[in-house]
Design an enzyme around this catalytic site. Structure first.
Site, PDB file in Angstrom:
ATOM      1  N   ASN A   1       0.788  -1.148  -0.069  1.00  0.00           N
ATOM      2  CA  ASN A   1       0.092  -0.053  -0.022  1.00  0.00           C
ATOM      3  C   ASN A   1       0.881   1.222   0.046  1.00  0.00           C
ATOM      4  O   ASN A   1       0.254   2.422   0.403  1.00  0.00           O
ATOM      5  CB  ASN A   1      -0.990  -0.003   1.180  1.00  0.00           C
TER       6      ASN A   1
ATOM      7  N   ARG B   1       3.373   7.190  11.145  1.00  0.00           N
ATOM      8  CA  ARG B   1       3.019   6.787  12.417  1.00  0.00           C
ATOM      9  C   ARG B   1       2.835   7.915  13.450  1.00  0.00           C
ATOM     10  O   ARG B   1       3.525   8.852  13.538  1.00  0.00           O
ATOM     11  CB  ARG B   1       4.037   5.790  13.202  1.00  0.00           C
TER      12      ARG B   1
ATOM     13  N   GLN C   1      -4.194   3.408  18.410  1.00  0.00           N
ATOM     14  CA  GLN C   1      -5.140   3.399  17.644  1.00  0.00           C
ATOM     15  C   GLN C   1      -6.026   2.222  18.072  1.00  0.00           C
ATOM     16  O   GLN C   1      -5.599   1.105  18.507  1.00  0.00           O
ATOM     17  CB  GLN C   1      -4.881   3.142  16.172  1.00  0.00           C
TER      18      GLN C   1
ATOM     19  N   HIS D   1      -7.078   5.987  10.257  1.00  0.00           N
ATOM     20  CA  HIS D   1      -6.061   5.238   9.676  1.00  0.00           C
ATOM     21  C   HIS D   1      -6.543   4.790   8.137  1.00  0.00           C
ATOM     22  O   HIS D   1      -6.744   3.425   8.290  1.00  0.00           O
ATOM     23  CB  HIS D   1      -5.274   4.511  10.391  1.00  0.00           C
TER      24      HIS D   1
HETATM   25  P1  NDP Z   1      10.388   1.738   3.602  1.00  0.00           P
HETATM   26  O1  NDP Z   1      11.013   0.575   4.225  1.00  0.00           O
HETATM   27  O2  NDP Z   1      10.367   1.682   1.786  1.00  0.00           O
HETATM   28  O3  NDP Z   1      11.141   3.269   3.792  1.00  0.00           O
HETATM   29  C1  NDP Z   1      11.155   3.333   4.845  1.00  0.00           C
HETATM   30  C2  NDP Z   1      12.399   4.443   5.173  1.00  0.00           C
HETATM   31  O4  NDP Z   1      12.514   5.157   6.248  1.00  0.00           O
HETATM   32  C3  NDP Z   1      14.032   4.006   4.637  1.00  0.00           C
HETATM   33  O5  NDP Z   1      14.209   4.633   3.609  1.00  0.00           O
HETATM   34  C4  NDP Z   1      14.462   4.024   5.710  1.00  0.00           C
HETATM   35  O6  NDP Z   1      15.851   4.405   5.487  1.00  0.00           O
HETATM   36  C5  NDP Z   1      13.926   5.463   6.406  1.00  0.00           C
HETATM   37  N1  NDP Z   1      14.379   5.556   7.770  1.00  0.00           N
HETATM   38  C6  NDP Z   1      14.428   4.724   8.718  1.00  0.00           C
HETATM   39  N2  NDP Z   1      14.702   5.217   9.835  1.00  0.00           N
HETATM   40  C7  NDP Z   1      15.080   6.667   9.707  1.00  0.00           C
HETATM   41  C8  NDP Z   1      15.415   7.797  10.334  1.00  0.00           C
HETATM   42  N3  NDP Z   1      15.805   7.544  11.635  1.00  0.00           N
HETATM   43  N4  NDP Z   1      15.761   9.142   9.664  1.00  0.00           N
HETATM   44  C9  NDP Z   1      15.322   9.033   8.129  1.00  0.00           C
HETATM   45  N5  NDP Z   1      14.828   8.071   7.583  1.00  0.00           N
HETATM   46  C10 NDP Z   1      14.764   6.926   8.098  1.00  0.00           C
HETATM   47  O7  NDP Z   1       8.657   1.801   3.842  1.00  0.00           O
HETATM   48  P2  NDP Z   1       7.709   2.627   3.011  1.00  0.00           P
HETATM   49  O8  NDP Z   1       8.106   3.715   2.541  1.00  0.00           O
HETATM   50  O9  NDP Z   1       6.688   1.621   2.329  1.00  0.00           O
HETATM   51  O10 NDP Z   1       6.699   3.004   4.641  1.00  0.00           O
HETATM   52  C11 NDP Z   1       7.145   3.829   5.435  1.00  0.00           C
HETATM   53  C12 NDP Z   1       6.504   3.970   6.635  1.00  0.00           C
HETATM   54  O11 NDP Z   1       5.260   4.235   6.373  1.00  0.00           O
HETATM   55  C13 NDP Z   1       5.964   2.629   7.279  1.00  0.00           C
HETATM   56  O12 NDP Z   1       6.936   2.039   8.014  1.00  0.00           O
HETATM   57  C14 NDP Z   1       4.720   2.645   8.168  1.00  0.00           C
HETATM   58  O13 NDP Z   1       5.112   3.151   9.359  1.00  0.00           O
HETATM   59  C15 NDP Z   1       4.145   3.771   7.111  1.00  0.00           C
HETATM   60  N6  NDP Z   1       2.984   3.413   6.298  1.00  0.00           N
HETATM   61  C16 NDP Z   1       1.875   3.993   6.753  1.00  0.00           C
HETATM   62  C17 NDP Z   1       0.800   3.476   5.981  1.00  0.00           C
HETATM   63  C18 NDP Z   1      -0.781   4.096   6.421  1.00  0.00           C
HETATM   64  O14 NDP Z   1      -1.850   3.410   5.818  1.00  0.00           O
HETATM   65  N7  NDP Z   1      -0.835   5.272   6.707  1.00  0.00           N
HETATM   66  C19 NDP Z   1       0.568   2.330   5.197  1.00  0.00           C
HETATM   67  C20 NDP Z   1       1.941   1.842   4.858  1.00  0.00           C
HETATM   68  C21 NDP Z   1       3.098   2.362   5.381  1.00  0.00           C
HETATM   69  P3  NDP Z   1      16.798   3.200   5.141  1.00  0.00           P
HETATM   70  O15 NDP Z   1      16.523   2.232   4.719  1.00  0.00           O
HETATM   71  O16 NDP Z   1      17.807   3.952   4.049  1.00  0.00           O
HETATM   72  O17 NDP Z   1      17.713   3.080   6.354  1.00  0.00           O
END
Ligand code: NDP
Length: 400
Positions: free
Chosen positions: A147, A285, A314, A333
């Site tokens: 998603n 989140r 939630q 959400h």
């Molecule tokens: P990904 O795993 O593709 O991306 C997460 C990114 O966050 C990675 O690039 C990671 O960096 C980066 N990251 C982690 N920690 C840090 C930090 N401290 N500072 C800066 N960047 C950081 O996940 P998605 O993009 O698919 O999803 C991201 C988040 O969105 C999910 O974890 C979830 O919490 C939320 N989400 C919400 C939804 C909703 O319905 N509202 C649905 C789907 C997701 P790197 O890997 O380079 O270390």
């Protein structure tokens, strides 16, 4: 044979739909970058139907029962007397969704000696105490990418609706007014603004790509820098810290997972470094933002607006201040649980269960914790630790 305990949100108040608004959803077979959409051996549901609520059962019952497993589905997830707590003691698999999370705290994991797999029907496994899962050897998996694009679309919608003051203007129409000045006294164009994303993972990049045609200036910060090719393609400015990025941005979109490094990242100190009148859109989140600091910043005008669809806990208690704070465009959400997204995460959940019970490896990209350590996507995007503290407050929604 295993017991599978599945927590889903409630059905619509008027019952399951007898007819849908549209006759189907487009079929998506792969994502940007080439990852394939879920590939279960079979599905027992019709794409485009409501699968994420209790009666939808993620389309799993026939598959699980035909193999002799037991499926228990409930929405009653909070507090010691909940169905979830009563059923947990002999469950091998727990399935939960971020939209209506069954918080798997260390205490609950300790009460579930047979638990081997915590499966997120969606993305984001922060509702599981990952440290406790690591220590107990519980595998944690989620349906990576299912998603991400759904959320990116929601982010763009929320940015536009905040900057252009859409929701208050719509309210004037419903009230019978024609109050142009009231509508536009907080309305701007997005064009020319500086927009930055905290994290450029699957969602973050999709947001950047979708915003590029609006002629905005794009910024990002992330633990790993993107390739020079993508930076050039999107004309991105990279920042080595969140602080450096927020100073120059008119709009900040938060797209990182919740883990100990990002918990309460947007507190009073961080918000004070932002431009006066900036907007925050947080679909990642709720706990990445400090609840009261956001309210205060909206009341003082430090922030011009806040929108998002994620809360903590939630469901949010009925008196949660984000429900009533000024200049907000909150939704429950929902961004990642459109009917389109449900088709993919239900299929992904089925794929993971087929692998689990068929003793085949789960795709690396779906793994968060495995073999007593962060694994797959978890090893890249999360840090070990626990972000579930305070989740017991979710039970207040039931009694209010
Ligand atoms: P990904 O795993 O593709 O991306 C997460 C990114 O966050 C990675 O690039 C990671 O960096 C980066 N990251 C982690 N920690 C840090 C930090 N401290 N500072 C800066 N960047 C950081 O996940 P998605 O993009 O698919 O999803 C991201 C988040 O969105 C999910 O974890 C979830 O919490 C939320 N989400 C919400 C939804 C909703 O319905 N509202 C649905 C789907 C997701 P790197 O890997 O380079 O270390």
């Amino acid at each position: 044979m295993a017991k599978v305990l599945c927590v889903l949100y409630d059905d619509p108040v008027n019952g399951m739909p007898k007819k849908y608004a549209r006759d189907g959803v487009p079929e998506i077979t792969s994502y940007p970058g080439g990852q394939t959409a879920p590939t279960p051996d079979a599905i027992d549901f019709t794409p485009g139907e409501l699968l994420g609520s209790v009666s939808g059962e993620l389309g799993l019952r026939r598959f699980l029962e035909s193999q002799g497993h037991t499926l228990v589905v409930t929405s009653d997830k909070d507090g010691p007397d909940s169905v979830f707590e009563r059923e947990l003691h002999d469950a091998e698999v727990v399935i939960s969704q971020p939209f209506w999370p069954a918080y798997l705290t260390a205490e609950r994991i300790a009460k579930a000696p047979k638990l081997k797999l915590a499966l997120t029907a969606g993305i984001g496994s922060d509702h599981v105490d990952l440290q406790a899962a690591i220590e107990r050897g519980v595998t944690v998996a989620e349906v990576t990418y299912c998603n991400s694009i759904s959320v990116a679309e929601h982010v763009v919608m929320m940015i536009l609706s905040q900057v252009r003051n859409y929701l208050p203007s719509h309210e004037w129409v419903k009230k019978g007014g024609w109050n142009i000045a009231d509508c536009v006294e907080r309305a701007y164009d997005l064009e020319g603004m500086h927009v930055g994303t905290v994290a450029a993972g699957r969602i973050g990049i999709a947001v950047l790509r979708r915003l590029k045609p609006f002629d905005v200036k794009l910024h990002y910060t992330d633990r790993h820098r993107l390739s020079a090719e993508i930076e050039r393609e999107l004309n991105l400015t990279w920042h080595d810290s969140v602080e450096s990025m927020v100073k120059v941005c008119d709009i900040v979109t938060i797209n990182c997972p919740l883990h100990p490094e990002t918990e309460h990242l947007f507190n009073e100190k961080m918000i004070s470094k932002m431009k006066r009148g900036a907007y925050i859109v947080n679909t990642a989140r709720g706990k990445i933002c400090d609840r009261d600091a956001i309210v205060h910043a909206l009341e003082t005008g430090q922030l011009a607006g806040y929108a998002g669809d994620v809360w903590f806990p939630q469901p949010a208690p009925r008196d949660h201040p984000w429900r009533t704070m000024p200049h907000q465009g909150m939704t429950p959400h929902t961004s990642g649980t459109t009917l389109s997204a449900q088709t993919r995460y239900a299929a992904g959940t089925r794929e993971i269960l087929e692998c689990w019970f068929g003793e085949r490896p789960i795709r690396d990209e779906y793994l968060i914790v495995d073999g007593g350590k962060l694994a797959g996507t978890g090893a890249h995007s999360y840090s070990a630790g626990n972000a579930t503290k305070g989740s017991e407050e979710a039970s207040r929604f039931k009694v209010a």
